[in-house]
Design a protein around this motif. Structure first.
Motif, PDB file in Angstrom:
ATOM      1  N   SER A  10      -1.234   8.025  13.043  1.00  0.00           N
ATOM      2  CA  SER A  10      -1.634   8.719  14.264  1.00  0.00           C
ATOM      3  C   SER A  10      -0.829   8.151  15.422  1.00  0.00           C
ATOM      4  CB  SER A  10      -3.126   8.506  14.535  1.00  0.00           C
ATOM      5  OG  SER A  10      -3.883   9.247  13.605  1.00  0.00           O
ATOM      6  N   ARG A  26      11.828  13.158  19.003  1.00  0.00           N
ATOM      7  CA  ARG A  26      13.038  12.403  19.336  1.00  0.00           C
ATOM      8  C   ARG A  26      12.868  11.507  20.566  1.00  0.00           C
ATOM      9  NH1 ARG A  26      17.828  13.299  17.382  1.00  0.00           N
ATOM     10  NH2 ARG A  26      18.737  12.759  19.388  1.00  0.00           N
ATOM     11  N   ASP A  27      12.389  12.100  21.646  1.00  0.00           N
ATOM     12  CA  ASP A  27      12.386  11.366  22.912  1.00  0.00           C
ATOM     13  C   ASP A  27      11.097  10.593  23.159  1.00  0.00           C
ATOM     14  OD1 ASP A  27      14.894  12.246  23.471  1.00  0.00           O
ATOM     15  OD2 ASP A  27      14.326  13.718  24.980  1.00  0.00           O
ATOM     16  N   THR A  32      14.454   9.735  15.752  1.00  0.00           N
ATOM     17  CA  THR A  32      15.672  10.495  16.038  1.00  0.00           C
ATOM     18  C   THR A  32      16.364  11.023  14.782  1.00  0.00           C
ATOM     19  OG1 THR A  32      16.896   8.419  16.108  1.00  0.00           O
ATOM     20  CG2 THR A  32      16.147   9.309  18.222  1.00  0.00           C
ATOM     21  N   GLY A  33      15.748  10.801  13.622  1.00  0.00           N
ATOM     22  CA  GLY A  33      16.334  11.369  12.400  1.00  0.00           C
ATOM     23  C   GLY A  33      16.281  12.888  12.389  1.00  0.00           C
ATOM     24  N   ILE A  73      12.063  13.137   8.337  1.00  0.00           N
ATOM     25  CA  ILE A  73      12.972  12.468   7.404  1.00  0.00           C
ATOM     26  C   ILE A  73      12.616  10.984   7.264  1.00  0.00           C
ATOM     27  CG2 ILE A  73      14.720  12.008   9.213  1.00  0.00           C
ATOM     28  CD1 ILE A  73      15.593  13.006   5.616  1.00  0.00           C
ATOM     29  N   GLU A  74      12.128  10.393   8.342  1.00  0.00           N
ATOM     30  CA  GLU A  74      11.784   8.965   8.294  1.00  0.00           C
ATOM     31  C   GLU A  74      10.567   8.713   7.402  1.00  0.00           C
ATOM     32  OE1 GLU A  74      12.278  10.642  11.139  1.00  0.00           O
ATOM     33  OE2 GLU A  74      13.665   9.541  12.460  1.00  0.00           O
ATOM     34  N   GLN A  86      16.135  12.539  -2.117  1.00  0.00           N
ATOM     35  CA  GLN A  86      17.084  11.628  -1.453  1.00  0.00           C
ATOM     36  C   GLN A  86      17.973  10.928  -2.483  1.00  0.00           C
ATOM     37  OE1 GLN A  86      13.907   9.538   0.618  1.00  0.00           O
ATOM     38  NE2 GLN A  86      14.918   9.947   2.592  1.00  0.00           N
ATOM     39  N   SER A 102      19.395  15.712   7.461  1.00  0.00           N
ATOM     40  CA  SER A 102      17.939  15.528   7.569  1.00  0.00           C
ATOM     41  C   SER A 102      17.243  16.863   7.358  1.00  0.00           C
ATOM     42  CB  SER A 102      17.560  14.987   8.956  1.00  0.00           C
ATOM     43  OG  SER A 102      18.081  13.702   9.159  1.00  0.00           O
TER      44      SER A 102
ATOM     45  N   MET B   1      -6.181   5.049  12.535  1.00  0.00           N
ATOM     46  CA  MET B   1      -5.461   4.074  13.358  1.00  0.00           C
ATOM     47  C   MET B   1      -4.549   4.809  14.332  1.00  0.00           C
ATOM     48  SD  MET B   1      -2.890   1.054  12.118  1.00  0.00           S
ATOM     49  CE  MET B   1      -1.698   2.175  11.438  1.00  0.00           C
ATOM     50  N   THR B   2      -4.583   4.424  15.541  1.00  0.00           N
ATOM     51  CA  THR B   2      -3.685   5.006  16.526  1.00  0.00           C
ATOM     52  C   THR B   2      -2.725   3.930  17.020  1.00  0.00           C
ATOM     53  OG1 THR B   2      -5.299   6.613  17.247  1.00  0.00           O
ATOM     54  CG2 THR B   2      -3.561   6.084  18.794  1.00  0.00           C
ATOM     55  N   ILE B   3      -1.471   4.264  16.935  1.00  0.00           N
ATOM     56  CA  ILE B   3      -0.475   3.296  17.398  1.00  0.00           C
ATOM     57  C   ILE B   3       0.127   3.798  18.689  1.00  0.00           C
ATOM     58  CG2 ILE B   3       1.739   2.188  16.872  1.00  0.00           C
ATOM     59  CD1 ILE B   3       1.069   2.675  13.908  1.00  0.00           C
ATOM     60  N   GLN B   4       0.050   3.003  19.699  1.00  0.00           N
ATOM     61  CA  GLN B   4       0.680   3.366  20.962  1.00  0.00           C
ATOM     62  C   GLN B   4       2.190   3.180  20.819  1.00  0.00           C
ATOM     63  OE1 GLN B   4      -0.745   4.435  23.985  1.00  0.00           O
ATOM     64  NE2 GLN B   4       1.373   4.709  24.609  1.00  0.00           N
ATOM     65  N   THR B   5       2.941   4.262  20.983  1.00  0.00           N
ATOM     66  CA  THR B   5       4.394   4.078  20.921  1.00  0.00           C
ATOM     67  C   THR B   5       4.951   4.146  22.322  1.00  0.00           C
ATOM     68  OG1 THR B   5       4.597   6.402  20.581  1.00  0.00           O
ATOM     69  CG2 THR B   5       4.825   5.027  18.642  1.00  0.00           C
ATOM     70  N   LEU B   7       8.626   4.010  23.917  1.00  0.00           N
ATOM     71  CA  LEU B   7      10.041   3.839  23.634  1.00  0.00           C
ATOM     72  C   LEU B   7      10.624   3.147  24.794  1.00  0.00           C
ATOM     73  CD1 LEU B   7      10.886   7.037  21.954  1.00  0.00           C
ATOM     74  CD2 LEU B   7      11.025   4.782  21.090  1.00  0.00           C
ATOM     75  N   THR B 208      18.125   9.020   5.364  1.00  0.00           N
ATOM     76  CA  THR B 208      16.819   8.483   5.739  1.00  0.00           C
ATOM     77  C   THR B 208      16.523   8.630   7.226  1.00  0.00           C
ATOM     78  OG1 THR B 208      17.809   6.315   6.093  1.00  0.00           O
ATOM     79  CG2 THR B 208      16.906   6.750   3.897  1.00  0.00           C
ATOM     80  N   GLY B 209      17.451   9.215   7.966  1.00  0.00           N
ATOM     81  CA  GLY B 209      17.258   9.354   9.408  1.00  0.00           C
ATOM     82  C   GLY B 209      17.666   8.129  10.196  1.00  0.00           C
ATOM     83  N   ASP B 216      21.578  10.073  19.421  1.00  0.00           N
ATOM     84  CA  ASP B 216      20.396   9.262  19.099  1.00  0.00           C
ATOM     85  C   ASP B 216      20.366   7.941  19.870  1.00  0.00           C
ATOM     86  OD1 ASP B 216      19.828  11.210  17.164  1.00  0.00           O
ATOM     87  OD2 ASP B 216      21.041  10.160  15.678  1.00  0.00           O
ATOM     88  N   ARG B 218      19.808   4.959  22.256  1.00  0.00           N
ATOM     89  CA  ARG B 218      18.712   4.583  23.155  1.00  0.00           C
ATOM     90  C   ARG B 218      19.032   3.220  23.743  1.00  0.00           C
ATOM     91  NH1 ARG B 218      14.603   8.113  21.726  1.00  0.00           N
ATOM     92  NH2 ARG B 218      13.246   7.189  23.267  1.00  0.00           N
ATOM     93  N   THR B 268      13.045  12.846  29.760  1.00  0.00           N
ATOM     94  CA  THR B 268      13.314  13.351  28.407  1.00  0.00           C
ATOM     95  C   THR B 268      14.299  14.516  28.498  1.00  0.00           C
ATOM     96  OG1 THR B 268      11.584  15.045  28.437  1.00  0.00           O
ATOM     97  CG2 THR B 268      10.933  12.830  27.683  1.00  0.00           C
ATOM     98  N   TRP B 270      13.896  17.431  27.179  1.00  0.00           N
ATOM     99  CA  TRP B 270      13.224  18.704  27.417  1.00  0.00           C
ATOM    100  C   TRP B 270      12.912  18.899  28.897  1.00  0.00           C
ATOM    101  CZ3 TRP B 270      13.458  23.002  25.162  1.00  0.00           C
ATOM    102  CH2 TRP B 270      12.599  24.055  25.539  1.00  0.00           C
TER     103      TRP B 270
END
Lengths: 149, 723
Positions: A10, A26-27, A32-33, A73-74, A86, A102, B1-5, B7, B208-209, B216, B218, B268, B270
């Motif tokens: 989640s 992605r962002d 980013t895959g 893909i990841e 794969q 991907s 479970m919640t994961i704060q991402t 970036l 596998t990305g 990509d 960052r 971003t 978008w």
């Protein structure tokens, strides 16, 4: 704040509700895959699985996703163990530049889930992703190889 | 479970510090914290680094865009190094490091199928020198003459005593030695890796990305920009109303770029994209905004009969011979603009401060990217750096650094903040530098014995060099327009012996920017010459293959003959199937193609198979050559079938893959590669074969339908019989 189910986790995604899933992945989530190729569902580089269905994520607004299961893909390889698709891609050395792969692999994953022994016609119909390097022959061979694996 | 991402700082650890202990050039993402280890490891020489665990790092100066040069170049170094191939990895030295070290890695530019053919000598010497140093280190350890030691599979052996030391054990000592004054390269008959169909070194991360392309990238605190330039090439930015979008979600800044473009910087892509779409912009295209496609055609047509033209190849007196010939054949051909449409749209990431400017990008020309960054930043090159990433396709487009310049000009307006600029697909399609458009009038004279005695080829149209590199013109002439038509040389020489020959070019340059596009001018030149050769053969009442073989020089004839034999040319084909053929020399290699096609009653073309012959002198990796040949046909046939950029009111009309179609999997023909390396020279493989696909198919279509298609793309033609 949306909570997405991505690759079995989640994840909170703080983005405008109309943002395409592609750019959320992605962002916002840093996955980013999944690639941007056209933004109009023509090229398939952004293909992900949504509840197992190959979907071009550039056309999926964030607010339409809900708690559906998203696989990118990841999320395919588990503990660095490649899926049989794969693995077939690796053994046949499919990618050239790799940018479209991907999306190719995600589309192939959905295809083989639906049709474990696809014909060439099934592959033509399901694999409409664009590759500019010209890996089409190897993609086809890898799908057949994965079907046999 | 919640994961704060979140970036930002922890997403990628990026090392931008240039060199740690001579290793770890540039940066790596994600980074292993191996600085402590790296400090212990010294390079053997510029090309080779060996770790204590025997890992071999081979430095690759050229760019990898899918063509496989990374693997091929590593094979060349490893062949002489005598290392264990399974231990080989690669890294890209940076352009800035190359300059600091007096271009120890030579040219970094990756176009013109040059990766291997122009660096095979010095990269092999780099591998050989490192091997000699490793042997010398072992000999010193054992206190024996180096001549008593041999190297193989990353191990040095003292032959007499059987003592062995691994490269990983020897690397530290070898790195301290002086390089040998001269090295002797292996005889090709002793090659163990060169010529072998080894698998690519860069596959796993693409499955596998994990592979990081420019798009990509960052960096901590990075913002994302997207840009729109004046839709009419050469036009200017007149005004924009930033206030209308500045309050939109995520928008940080709206900035003019270079007087001809405007960019939105946001959190971003978008948000940047959405705001840019809403931004009121006014352009000043001037009179260019009135140019229509018909105007371009008229401009090119005028050049077909113009008195003034640059002469690219001449023998005897073609015009007089044709005028007095027993039989005359004439035809006019036309080739459109075509877009590159790399899968990864153009992009670059820039970080500018008044003291320093760094860029991260996929580029076919790292040094040009560095120069463009320095120029845009108005900083000395020594205060700038470019980090090369794997390209999501290049095809010639990423040899230009226009997008690098834009990224820096945007970042310069936000000092200290890294900015990743991404072009939308629409921007990528409309701001491309297109395959140049030309027309060609072919005129031939046959004598009473139906021998081709006079040929005039008049090309009219665009010069890439005039637009992108005017300093490379020779007294105004663009010699590259004559690719495949040149009087001699190792690059792109004309293959037919015609006693009276004139090939000339009336340069006509419409305002739409042309560029190098896989195969470049061999694409249209092969169509002009090879389709017309079929027309002349028909007028002479001869089979196209026999007719050609009488006039082709030996290497050209050999590859065409080998290809025809393999394809079964002249033998019975399935009903409704026809063979068309073509040949050319390009990028130092001799190539030929035989297309097997059919056209259904309702006019649908099917390309069943292309048999492709190539003589690149030496073939370094047959597997990758095979991939390049097949790939070149996908790229070339996509353009032949669908590729056409047109303009209206000065601007490109096609904007995305819905209006600029490309080949999909169901259209992919079977491709059989006939590799006939005759040795003694090094030709390219990324491009040469692309040129023969279209003329071979067009010649097959004529046999199937009686229609001579002299203008591409094929989608504009009705192939039904009688239509």
């Amino acid at each position: 704040m949306a909570v997405l189910n991505v690759n079995g986790k989640s994840l909170e995604a703080n983005a405008d509700a109309r943002t395409p899933l592609l750019w959320v992945l992605r962002d916002t989530l840093g996955l980013t895959g999944t690639k941007y190729g056209c933004g109009i569902a023509q090229c398939g580089a952004c293909t992900v699985l949504i509840d197992g269905v190959a979907t071009r994520s550039c056309q999926v607004p964030l607010n339409s996703v809900g708690r559906k299961k998203i696989t990118t893909i990841e999320g395919l390889a588990q503990d660095s163990k490649l899926t049989k698709i794969q693995q077939a891609w690796l053994e046949l050395d499919v990618p050239q530049c790799g940018y479209c792969q991907s999306g190719m692999i995600m589309a192939a994953t959905a295809l083989l889930a639906a049709k474990p022994q696809p014909t060439d016609a099934d592959i033509d119909a399901a694999m409409t992703n664009i590759c500019r390097c010209g890996t089409y022959k190897q993609v086809r061979e890898a799908i057949h190889a994965a079907a046999k694996a | 479970m919640t994961i704060q991402t979140s970036l930002g700082r922890r997403s990628f650890l990026v090392k931008t510090a240039a060199v740690v202990g001579g290793l770890s050039l540039g940066f790596r993402i994600p980074a292993d914290d191996d600085a402590a280890e790296a400090a212990e490891i010294k390079e053997i020489n510029a090309w080779v680094v060996i770790h204590p665990d025997d890992k071999v790092v081979i430095r690759i100066a050229r760019s990898e865009m899918g063509q496989g040069t990374l693997t091929g170049l590593a094979q060349l170094v490893a062949e002489e190094l005598e290392c264990d191939w399974s231990k080989v990895t690669t890294e890209f030295p940076t352009p800035g490091e190359n300059l600091k070290r007096k271009r120890v890695w030579g040219e970094m530019g990756t176009g013109g199928s040059r990766g291997i053919r122009t660096s095979h000598q010095y990269v092999r010497e780099g591998g050989a020198a490192a091997r000699e140093m490793l042997i010398a280190a072992a000999a010193a350890e054992w206190k024996v003459p180096a001549s008593e030691c041999t190297a193989a599979n990353s191990v040095v052996t003292h032959t007499a005593s059987g003592r062995k030391l691994g490269y990983g054990q020897l690397a530290m000592a070898a790195a301290k030695l002086d390089p040998p004054n001269a090295v002797k390269l292996k005889d090709p008959k002793d090659w163990k890796l060169i010529g072998k169909p080894l698998k690519r070194l860069d596959t796993l991360d693409k499955l596998t990305g994990k592979q990081v392309y420019g798009i990509d990238m960052r960096l901590p605190g990075m913002l994302i920009a997207t840009i729109k330039a004046c839709p009419v090439h050469g036009g200017k930015l007149k005004s924009f109303d930033a206030a209308k979008v500045e309050k939109m979600p995520g928008v940080k800044k709206v900035v003019p770029v270079d007087g001809n473009a405007v960019a939105v910087v946001a959190d971003t892509y978008w948000n940047a994209h959405t705001a840019l779409a809403a931004l009121p912009v006014e352009w000043d295209a001037g009179k260019l905004g009135q140019v229509q496609q018909d105007d371009v055609t008229a401009m090119l047509k005028e050049g077909l009969d113009a008195n003034e033209a640059f002469i690219g190849n001449k023998a005897g007196d073609a015009k007089a011979t044709i005028a007095g010939a027993a039989k005359k054949v004439e035809a006019t051909y036309k080739f459109p603009w075509q877009a590159h449409a790399c899968m990864e749209p153009m992009n670059a990431t820039a970080l500018y401060t008044p003291e320093k400017c760094e860029v991260w990008c996929g580029t076919q020309n790292g040094e040009a990217a560095l120069a463009a960054a320095a120029e845009a930043a108005e900083l000395p090159v020594s205060k700038c750096e470019a980090y090369k990433l794997i390209l999501g396709g290049g095809f010639g487009r990423r040899g230009r650094a226009d997008y690098v310049r834009q990224a820096v000009l945007i970042a310069k307006q936000m000092p200290g903040t890294p900015v990743k600029m991404i072009w939308s697909r629409e921007e990528d399609m409309t701001q491309d530098s297109y395959h140049p458009t030309t027309m060609c009038k072919m005129t031939a004279g046959l004598d009473a014995e139906n021998k081709l005695v006079g040929l005039h080829v008049r090309i009219s149209g665009q010069s890439i060099l005039a637009a992108l590199s005017p300093q490379s013109l020779e007294n105004g002439m663009d010699s590259r327009v004559f690719q495949g038509f040149m009087p001699g040389g190792p690059e792109a020489a004309y293959g037919y012996t015609v006693p009276n020959l004139l090939i000339d070019h009336a340069m006509r340059n419409p305002h739409v920017t042309p560029g190098f596009w896989r195969g470049v001018n061999t694409n249209q030149n092969a169509i002009y010459m090879e389709c017309f050769m079929d027309e002349v053969a028909e007028a002479a009442g001869q089979d196209p293959l026999d007719f050609r073989l009488k006039m082709l020089k030996p290497k050209y004839a050999a590859v065409l003959k080998a290809t025809a034999d393999k394809a079964g040319y002249g033998k019975k084909l399935p009903d409704g199937h026809f063979h068309g053929l073509a040949q050319i020399m390009g990028y130092g290699s001799y190539v030929a193609g035989i297309a097997e096609i059919s056209v259904s009653n309702d006019g649908v073309l099917k390309v069943h198979k292309i048999t492709a012959g190539t003589d690149p002198g030496y073939g370094v990796n047959p597997w990758l050559i095979d991939r390049q040949v097949a790939g070149s046909f996908v790229y070339g046939l996509s353009a032949s079938l669908y590729g056409e950029i047109t303009i209206k009111d000065g601007a490109v009309e096609q904007t995305n893959f819905d209006s600029y179609n490309v080949m999909r999997m169901d259209e992919m023909p079977e491709v059989e590669t006939v590799l006939v390396p005759s040795g003694g020279f090094w030709g390219g493989v990324g491009e040469p074969t692309i040129a023969v696909a279209a003329p071979a198919v067009l010649n097959g279509i004529y046999k199937a339908t009686g229609k001579r298609i002299r203008e591409l793309p094929l989608m504009n033609h009705d192939l039904r019989k009688g239509a």
